[in-house]
Design a protein around this motif. Structure first.
Motif, PDB file in Angstrom:
ATOM      1  N   GLN A  73     -40.204   2.205 -13.139  1.00 25.63           N
ATOM      2  CA  GLN A  73     -40.891   1.386 -14.516  1.00 25.63           C
ATOM      3  C   GLN A  73     -41.396   2.378 -15.427  1.00 25.63           C
ATOM      4  OE1 GLN A  73     -44.565  -1.722 -14.690  1.00 25.63           O
ATOM      5  NE2 GLN A  73     -42.918  -2.729 -13.741  1.00 25.63           N
ATOM      6  N   ARG A  74     -42.215   3.309 -14.971  1.00 27.93           N
ATOM      7  CA  ARG A  74     -42.612   4.063 -15.804  1.00 27.93           C
ATOM      8  C   ARG A  74     -41.575   5.052 -16.435  1.00 27.93           C
ATOM      9  NH1 ARG A  74     -48.303   5.257 -15.696  1.00 27.93           N
ATOM     10  NH2 ARG A  74     -49.296   4.256 -14.336  1.00 27.93           N
ATOM     11  N   GLN A  75     -40.524   5.564 -15.839  1.00 29.53           N
ATOM     12  CA  GLN A  75     -39.243   6.001 -16.461  1.00 29.53           C
ATOM     13  C   GLN A  75     -38.534   5.394 -17.452  1.00 29.53           C
ATOM     14  OE1 GLN A  75     -36.815   6.979 -13.226  1.00 29.53           O
ATOM     15  NE2 GLN A  75     -37.795   9.045 -12.747  1.00 29.53           N
ATOM     16  N   ARG A  76     -38.723   3.937 -16.987  1.00 29.78           N
ATOM     17  CA  ARG A  76     -38.024   3.355 -18.204  1.00 29.78           C
ATOM     18  C   ARG A  76     -38.699   2.517 -19.115  1.00 29.78           C
ATOM     19  NH1 ARG A  76     -32.890   2.208 -16.725  1.00 29.78           N
ATOM     20  NH2 ARG A  76     -31.733   4.043 -15.416  1.00 29.78           N
ATOM     21  N   THR A  77     -40.007   3.166 -19.438  1.00 31.02           N
ATOM     22  CA  THR A  77     -40.968   2.548 -20.402  1.00 31.02           C
ATOM     23  C   THR A  77     -40.926   3.609 -21.219  1.00 31.02           C
ATOM     24  OG1 THR A  77     -42.027   1.097 -19.011  1.00 31.02           O
ATOM     25  CG2 THR A  77     -43.172   1.304 -21.082  1.00 31.02           C
ATOM     26  N   GLU A  78     -41.014   3.216 -22.802  1.00 25.09           N
ATOM     27  CA  GLU A  78     -41.128   4.334 -23.747  1.00 25.09           C
ATOM     28  C   GLU A  78     -42.766   4.261 -24.232  1.00 25.09           C
ATOM     29  OE1 GLU A  78     -38.393   3.527 -26.946  1.00 25.09           O
ATOM     30  OE2 GLU A  78     -36.617   4.231 -25.789  1.00 25.09           O
ATOM     31  N   PHE A  79     -43.261   5.496 -23.840  1.00 24.08           N
ATOM     32  CA  PHE A  79     -44.709   5.639 -24.022  1.00 24.08           C
ATOM     33  C   PHE A  79     -44.882   6.588 -25.227  1.00 24.08           C
ATOM     34  CE2 PHE A  79     -44.926   4.667 -19.427  1.00 24.08           C
ATOM     35  CZ  PHE A  79     -45.572   3.600 -19.548  1.00 24.08           C
ATOM     36  N   PRO A  80     -45.795   6.394 -26.307  1.00 21.38           N
ATOM     37  CA  PRO A  80     -46.793   5.285 -26.141  1.00 21.38           C
ATOM     38  C   PRO A  80     -45.878   4.059 -26.460  1.00 21.38           C
ATOM     39  CG  PRO A  80     -47.176   6.649 -27.961  1.00 21.38           C
ATOM     40  CD  PRO A  80     -45.999   7.372 -27.171  1.00 21.38           C
ATOM     41  N   LEU A  81     -46.330   3.136 -25.945  1.00 21.76           N
ATOM     42  CA  LEU A  81     -45.496   1.590 -25.973  1.00 21.76           C
ATOM     43  C   LEU A  81     -46.131   0.865 -27.143  1.00 21.76           C
ATOM     44  CD1 LEU A  81     -43.507  -0.200 -24.467  1.00 21.76           C
ATOM     45  CD2 LEU A  81     -45.190  -1.135 -23.258  1.00 21.76           C
ATOM     46  N   PRO A  82     -45.545   0.481 -28.085  1.00 25.16           N
ATOM     47  CA  PRO A  82     -45.957  -0.622 -28.985  1.00 25.16           C
ATOM     48  C   PRO A  82     -46.406  -1.961 -28.403  1.00 25.16           C
ATOM     49  CG  PRO A  82     -44.078   0.626 -29.789  1.00 25.16           C
ATOM     50  CD  PRO A  82     -44.266   0.812 -28.438  1.00 25.16           C
ATOM     51  N   PHE A  83     -47.803  -2.274 -28.751  1.00 23.80           N
ATOM     52  CA  PHE A  83     -48.180  -3.717 -28.319  1.00 23.80           C
ATOM     53  C   PHE A  83     -48.889  -4.372 -29.167  1.00 23.80           C
ATOM     54  CE2 PHE A  83     -51.432  -6.560 -26.264  1.00 23.80           C
ATOM     55  CZ  PHE A  83     -50.532  -7.018 -25.286  1.00 23.80           C
ATOM     56  N   ASN A  85     -50.777  -7.986 -30.466  1.00 25.34           N
ATOM     57  CA  ASN A  85     -51.632  -8.890 -30.159  1.00 25.34           C
ATOM     58  C   ASN A  85     -51.869  -9.877 -31.115  1.00 25.34           C
ATOM     59  OD1 ASN A  85     -53.349 -10.767 -28.899  1.00 25.34           O
ATOM     60  ND2 ASN A  85     -54.830  -9.112 -27.757  1.00 25.34           N
ATOM     61  N   ASP A  86     -51.036 -10.750 -31.137  1.00 25.11           N
ATOM     62  CA  ASP A  86     -51.365 -11.731 -32.352  1.00 25.11           C
ATOM     63  C   ASP A  86     -51.018 -10.792 -33.743  1.00 25.11           C
ATOM     64  OD1 ASP A  86     -51.394 -14.337 -31.892  1.00 25.11           O
ATOM     65  OD2 ASP A  86     -53.653 -14.498 -31.724  1.00 25.11           O
ATOM     66  N   ASP A  87     -50.046 -10.062 -33.833  1.00 27.89           N
ATOM     67  CA  ASP A  87     -49.498  -9.407 -34.797  1.00 27.89           C
ATOM     68  C   ASP A  87     -50.538  -7.840 -35.124  1.00 27.89           C
ATOM     69  OD1 ASP A  87     -47.239 -10.749 -35.178  1.00 27.89           O
ATOM     70  OD2 ASP A  87     -48.568 -11.887 -36.562  1.00 27.89           O
ATOM     71  N   THR A  88     -51.696  -7.811 -33.934  1.00 29.78           N
ATOM     72  CA  THR A  88     -52.367  -6.712 -34.167  1.00 29.78           C
ATOM     73  C   THR A  88     -52.017  -5.543 -33.484  1.00 29.78           C
ATOM     74  OG1 THR A  88     -54.274  -8.257 -34.530  1.00 29.78           O
ATOM     75  CG2 THR A  88     -54.690  -5.749 -34.001  1.00 29.78           C
ATOM     76  N   PRO A  89     -51.197  -4.301 -34.129  1.00 29.12           N
ATOM     77  CA  PRO A  89     -50.739  -3.492 -33.233  1.00 29.12           C
ATOM     78  C   PRO A  89     -51.616  -2.498 -32.465  1.00 29.12           C
ATOM     79  CG  PRO A  89     -50.688  -2.839 -35.848  1.00 29.12           C
ATOM     80  CD  PRO A  89     -51.222  -4.346 -35.778  1.00 29.12           C
ATOM     81  N   THR A  90     -51.324  -2.031 -31.483  1.00 24.62           N
ATOM     82  CA  THR A  90     -51.779  -1.140 -30.457  1.00 24.62           C
ATOM     83  C   THR A  90     -50.648  -0.193 -29.936  1.00 24.62           C
ATOM     84  OG1 THR A  90     -52.278  -2.433 -28.759  1.00 24.62           O
ATOM     85  CG2 THR A  90     -53.994  -2.142 -30.432  1.00 24.62           C
ATOM     86  N   ARG A  91     -51.111   0.729 -29.097  1.00 26.19           N
ATOM     87  CA  ARG A  91     -50.205   1.474 -28.455  1.00 26.19           C
ATOM     88  C   ARG A  91     -50.644   1.916 -27.091  1.00 26.19           C
ATOM     89  NH1 ARG A  91     -45.547   3.923 -30.805  1.00 26.19           N
ATOM     90  NH2 ARG A  91     -45.589   3.498 -33.073  1.00 26.19           N
ATOM     91  N   ILE A  92     -49.765   1.721 -25.920  1.00 28.05           N
ATOM     92  CA  ILE A  92     -50.491   1.952 -24.562  1.00 28.05           C
ATOM     93  C   ILE A  92     -49.821   3.234 -23.994  1.00 28.05           C
ATOM     94  CG2 ILE A  92     -50.403   1.125 -22.018  1.00 28.05           C
ATOM     95  CD1 ILE A  92     -49.567  -1.732 -23.304  1.00 28.05           C
ATOM     96  N   GLU A  93     -50.809   4.332 -23.805  1.00 30.35           N
ATOM     97  CA  GLU A  93     -50.481   5.481 -23.360  1.00 30.35           C
ATOM     98  C   GLU A  93     -49.867   5.317 -21.896  1.00 30.35           C
ATOM     99  OE1 GLU A  93     -50.138   8.028 -25.167  1.00 30.35           O
ATOM    100  OE2 GLU A  93     -51.035   7.255 -27.065  1.00 30.35           O
ATOM    101  N   GLU A  94     -49.400   6.412 -21.434  1.00 31.59           N
ATOM    102  CA  GLU A  94     -48.812   6.239 -20.122  1.00 31.59           C
ATOM    103  C   GLU A  94     -49.966   6.253 -18.906  1.00 31.59           C
ATOM    104  OE1 GLU A  94     -45.470   8.431 -17.096  1.00 31.59           O
ATOM    105  OE2 GLU A  94     -45.959   9.155 -19.020  1.00 31.59           O
ATOM    106  N   LYS A  95     -50.961   6.910 -19.300  1.00 25.21           N
ATOM    107  CA  LYS A  95     -52.089   7.060 -18.325  1.00 25.21           C
ATOM    108  C   LYS A  95     -52.869   5.780 -18.252  1.00 25.21           C
ATOM    109  CE  LYS A  95     -55.147   8.934 -22.022  1.00 25.21           C
ATOM    110  NZ  LYS A  95     -56.118   7.659 -21.816  1.00 25.21           N
TER     111      LYS A  95
END
Length: 279
Positions: A73-83, A85-95
């Motif tokens: 799952q970690r290999q096949r997820t592009e980090f930092p992952l765009p997330f 939330n109701d059109d409010t953008p954030t990014r999820i780091e791998e850590k």
């Protein structure tokens, strides 16, 4: 004279650089050692690069591997992952990423289609874009995972969490929420007689097509998901104005298979056909 010549030779010899008889061997060992370390590091780097696998051919095979295997799952997820939330953008780091089991820890998962022809898309090996969805019935929220196939590999590129918009299957979701939770409401939205398709009890290789009345439905009806629905969007339309919806419920490792066929008649939804081919 001979003694003086010998003394002079020894004296001159002492001024020469001292030669280490093991220097050549030491260089060979160092060279081999450094080469070994470099090769090991290079091999490690190659191993860390994600590679296509057999499961990449069919998305269903991939997504079960992706949800079950934390390392994959970690290999096949592009980090930092765009997330979003109701059109409010954030990014999820791998850590900060936590293993997401999707629907694999449940007994079953569901799929939504507008017509029977679209159900054939499940086995399509030419797909390059698929979305996995959670539809939360109480909050009317949708969580959508965007997967893309690049260089032969499926990758998670983004996640979007938002409210179901007006006209976005809201009418069917609202109907289904009441249908699954309220028996009285359910009884009023079942066509009588109800078409019933199942495996012939006298021949497990044959399909039996018959009907049942509402009372028989309540005697044998299966348990329906009441809190949320999953969906894998392979490219099927799922149009808001569609007058038909198919809810397919697949068991995970237990042979369970139910299909519910809904249609809108006179402005109201009804269940008109039910299929149980569980083994």
């Amino acid at each position: 004279m001979g003694f003086l010549f010998l003394a002079l030779f020894v004296s001159c010899g002492n001024k020469k650089t001292k030669i280490d008889p093991f220097s050549t061997f030491t260089e060979m060992v160092d060279s081999a050692s450094h080469t070994g370390v470099a090769d090991t590091l290079q091999a490690a780097e190659v191993q860390e690069e994600p590679k296509p696998m057999e499961a990449d051919e069919l998305f269903d095979d991939f997504v079960f591997n992706y949800a079950s295997d934390e390392a994959l799952q970690r290999q096949r997820t592009e980090f930092p992952l765009p997330f979003y939330n109701d059109d409010t953008p954030t990014r999820i780091e791998e850590k900060d990423w936590k293993h997401d089991y999707l629907f694999t820890q449940q007994n079953c998962y569901t799929l939504l289609f507008d017509n029977e022809e679209d159900m054939d898309m499940v086995g399509d090996t030419t797909l390059t874009s698929v979305q996995v969805e959670w539809i939360f019935l109480d909050t009317r929220m949708v969580k959508k995972y965007y997967f893309e196939r690049k260089r032969g590999m499926w990758m998670l590129e983004a996640i979007n969490l938002r409210h179901i918009e007006k006209g976005e299957n809201e009418n069917f979701v609202e109907f289904y929420t009441n249908f699954a939770a309220d028996s009285l409401y359910q009884s009023r939205h079942i066509h009588n007689p109800l078409q019933f398709i199942t495996i012939d009890p006298d021949d497990e290789f044959s399909i039996l097509e018959t009907t049942m009345d509402v009372n028989q439905w309540f005697a044998f009806r299966p348990t329906l998901p009441t809190d949320r629905l999953s969906n894998i969007n392979y490219g099927q339309k799922n149009e808001d104005l569609s007058n038909s919806k198919i809810l397919k419920v697949n068991g995970i490792g237990n042979g369970y298979s139910n299909v519910f066929y809904f249609r809108k008649r006179g402005g109201e939804w009804e269940l008109y056909k039910y299929e149980d081919t569980s083994i």
